[in-house]
Design a protein around this motif. Sequence first.
Motif, PDB file in Angstrom:
ATOM      1  N   GLU A 393       0.847  -1.200   0.000  1.00  0.00           N
ATOM      2  CA  GLU A 393       0.000   0.000   0.000  1.00  0.00           C
ATOM      3  C   GLU A 393       0.882   1.249   0.000  1.00  0.00           C
ATOM      4  O   GLU A 393       1.824   1.385   0.773  1.00  0.00           O
ATOM      5  N   GLY A 394       0.553   2.156  -0.914  1.00  0.00           N
ATOM      6  CA  GLY A 394       1.348   3.378  -1.055  1.00  0.00           C
ATOM      7  C   GLY A 394       2.460   3.256  -2.090  1.00  0.00           C
ATOM      8  O   GLY A 394       3.113   4.265  -2.411  1.00  0.00           O
ATOM      9  N   PHE A 395       2.690   2.011  -2.614  1.00  0.00           N
ATOM     10  CA  PHE A 395       3.791   1.809  -3.566  1.00  0.00           C
ATOM     11  C   PHE A 395       3.318   1.424  -4.971  1.00  0.00           C
ATOM     12  O   PHE A 395       4.132   1.150  -5.838  1.00  0.00           O
ATOM     13  N   LEU A 396       1.992   1.429  -5.192  1.00  0.00           N
ATOM     14  CA  LEU A 396       1.496   1.246  -6.564  1.00  0.00           C
ATOM     15  C   LEU A 396       1.204   2.648  -7.105  1.00  0.00           C
ATOM     16  O   LEU A 396       0.069   3.120  -7.112  1.00  0.00           O
ATOM     17  N   PHE A 397       2.278   3.317  -7.500  1.00  0.00           N
ATOM     18  CA  PHE A 397       2.257   4.759  -7.767  1.00  0.00           C
ATOM     19  C   PHE A 397       1.254   5.111  -8.864  1.00  0.00           C
ATOM     20  O   PHE A 397       1.190   4.450  -9.907  1.00  0.00           O
ATOM     21  N   PRO A 398       0.460   6.199  -8.644  1.00  0.00           N
ATOM     22  CA  PRO A 398      -0.520   6.634  -9.641  1.00  0.00           C
ATOM     23  C   PRO A 398       0.156   7.086 -10.934  1.00  0.00           C
ATOM     24  O   PRO A 398       0.940   8.043 -10.947  1.00  0.00           O
ATOM     25  N   ALA A 399      -0.131   6.391 -12.037  1.00  0.00           N
ATOM     26  CA  ALA A 399       0.438   6.706 -13.347  1.00  0.00           C
ATOM     27  C   ALA A 399      -0.226   5.818 -14.383  1.00  0.00           C
ATOM     28  O   ALA A 399      -1.139   5.055 -14.082  1.00  0.00           O
ATOM     29  N   SER A 400       0.253   5.920 -15.614  1.00  0.00           N
ATOM     30  CA  SER A 400      -0.251   5.086 -16.707  1.00  0.00           C
ATOM     31  C   SER A 400       0.801   4.018 -17.004  1.00  0.00           C
ATOM     32  O   SER A 400       1.969   4.332 -17.270  1.00  0.00           O
ATOM     33  N   TYR A 401       0.377   2.764 -17.011  1.00  0.00           N
ATOM     34  CA  TYR A 401       1.294   1.647 -17.204  1.00  0.00           C
ATOM     35  C   TYR A 401       0.858   0.790 -18.395  1.00  0.00           C
ATOM     36  O   TYR A 401      -0.328   0.410 -18.486  1.00  0.00           O
ATOM     37  N   PRO A 402       1.781   0.478 -19.289  1.00  0.00           N
ATOM     38  CA  PRO A 402       1.434  -0.418 -20.396  1.00  0.00           C
ATOM     39  C   PRO A 402       1.286  -1.848 -19.885  1.00  0.00           C
ATOM     40  O   PRO A 402       2.151  -2.364 -19.188  1.00  0.00           O
ATOM     41  N   VAL A 403       0.176  -2.446 -20.229  1.00  0.00           N
ATOM     42  CA  VAL A 403      -0.084  -3.827 -19.819  1.00  0.00           C
ATOM     43  C   VAL A 403      -0.410  -4.619 -21.081  1.00  0.00           C
ATOM     44  O   VAL A 403      -1.548  -4.584 -21.567  1.00  0.00           O
ATOM     45  N   ALA A 404       0.565  -5.297 -21.607  1.00  0.00           N
ATOM     46  CA  ALA A 404       0.377  -6.059 -22.837  1.00  0.00           C
ATOM     47  C   ALA A 404      -0.319  -7.379 -22.544  1.00  0.00           C
ATOM     48  O   ALA A 404      -0.224  -7.927 -21.434  1.00  0.00           O
ATOM     49  N   LYS A 405      -0.997  -7.875 -23.537  1.00  0.00           N
ATOM     50  CA  LYS A 405      -1.686  -9.153 -23.387  1.00  0.00           C
ATOM     51  C   LYS A 405      -0.663 -10.256 -23.132  1.00  0.00           C
ATOM     52  O   LYS A 405       0.354 -10.354 -23.805  1.00  0.00           O
ATOM     53  N   GLY A 406      -0.944 -11.089 -22.123  1.00  0.00           N
ATOM     54  CA  GLY A 406      -0.033 -12.180 -21.789  1.00  0.00           C
ATOM     55  C   GLY A 406       0.992 -11.833 -20.737  1.00  0.00           C
ATOM     56  O   GLY A 406       1.807 -12.684 -20.361  1.00  0.00           O
ATOM     57  N   ALA A 407       0.974 -10.572 -20.251  1.00  0.00           N
ATOM     58  CA  ALA A 407       1.939 -10.184 -19.218  1.00  0.00           C
ATOM     59  C   ALA A 407       1.591 -10.862 -17.885  1.00  0.00           C
ATOM     60  O   ALA A 407       0.458 -11.277 -17.642  1.00  0.00           O
TER      61      ALA A 407
END
Length: 579
Positions: A393-407
């Motif tokens: 908690e507190g370490f999943l920093f607010p931002a945009s993250y690329p999440v490719a299929k199969g990751a």
Amino acid sequence: MTGYGRGSGSEPWHPEDPLYGDQGWSGQQTDGSPHHHAQQPQPQAHPEPHAQPYGGQQYQYQEQAAVYGAQQYGGQQHDGQQFAGQQYDGRQHSGQQYDGQQYDGAWDTGQQAAMPYGTPPAPAAPYGAGDPDPYRTPEAYPPPQPPGQRRPADQQPGYAEEREPEPEEENHPFFSNGDGDDADRDDPEADDPASTRSERRGRSRNAKGSKDSKKAKKRKSRNGVACLVVALVLVGGAGGVAYFGYQFWQSQFGAAPDFEGTGSSETVQVTIPQGAGGYEIGSILVKNGVVKSQGAFVSAQSKHPKGKNIQAGVYTLKKGMSAASAVELMLNPQSQSTLIIPEGRRNAWVYEQIDKKLQLKAGTTEAVATAEAKNLGLPAWAVGHRDVKDPLEGFLFPASYPVAKGAKPEDVLKKMVARAKAEYTKADLEGKAKSLGLKSPWELLTVASLVQVEGKTDDDFRRMSEVVYNRLKPTNTETNQLLQFDSAFNYLQGESNIDISEAEINSNQDPYNTYTQKGLTPGPISNPGIEALEAAMNPTKEGWMYFVATDGMNKTEFAKTHDEFLKLKDKFNDSKGRG
């Protein structure tokens, strides 16, 4: 005192004397030069008793340096040909006449020394008496030549006839006259009079025989081949210049290659890294078969009014799209295969979004986070705290993250933790925590997570941060170090309910219940953004102790005393219709 060659003796002026003028050799030109004037022998100032027919000096035949005998010398030929412009005392020698001038012994041949003044020369033997005439033999020497008309040995008349003919140097056929007759051009005697040149050319051609005709045929053949090669080279060169010129024009002024339409039914996921510009994005799209050329994409992006708003992330695009269609689709959020984490979201919500994005069973990501928390890259100051419900908690920093299929979930979590760690290091949480009287950056992160959930604006964040720090003080007699944050209790319950009863709150003794437990919660209750972090590190200093969302949602008002707080509470109740 007399000057050199100007005495009254029998020696004439030296031909190299600067004052000699155009006399001597320069005056006996026979080649049609504009200075051709036949010089007559000058009378002796002091006639000698034994004057020789050659001007007082004996001509030494054996001391001369050039060869007579069928040789041409500067336009003068011996042995059957007339010496043009010169005569030996008007006498003829073996059928040859030396007409025009008498040899007076004044030629500077380097073969004899001048006679001393007044010394009578030795009596000359009659011409033809004594030794046989040396001019009738092939070894005979020619008469001396003037210095300006002397030639190297290999250019002497008749030289080519006295040695074996050398192989003729092959000239480039392209520059020949086409009939193999290059003799006139290469002949060093080409400037001779026409009569002598004709006779010499005849002898030369007779000596060469049939070789000339064979060489002429070879030259004609080589001429044709050379012309063909030159033509092919010119045509090929012109074609190459035209091709590369067209390519250069296309690259500079022509439109870049592009597909047409919105693409095929085949889709592909493309990952755009953080900070990528138009050229890098275009290159990635070309490699994945989305657009045809990098230039087409850059051009389409620059023409679109929002083209510069394309963000990093994973996009689901079609193959074979026009560049304009690709830009339009990438600006549509539906095409993005990215996970956007807003500020203030709890980890439970983030786990659910990762499961949905990766099409995993609900609870998969949360189970991985619980089991692999220590292996995801947390800093040392974030590990080992008691009563913490979620160490991430507190370490999943607010931002945009690329999440490719199969990751994999752990890969996505690692990216988020790494981003948070980088941001916290940049903000210097460790240094700021000590200056604020906190034990560790973990506590500072917890303060930021509290104000992030409670506040709405940057001013709210700063005032709420001051409320936290004032209530944590041991001298706080208003709340006795109780924070009394509803957001902490909602975190405990896994809810987001703003209307909580006092009986419910006061009966719960969980460490995260700030109504019953003094001080901060065991750990962060959300993932704060940059604004909340900065506010937690730079609180106001105005004496705030209370705050109430008087409209129940967006408007937050602050108070310094308990009485002011009670007034704000009544205002809140009125907004809810509670009289």
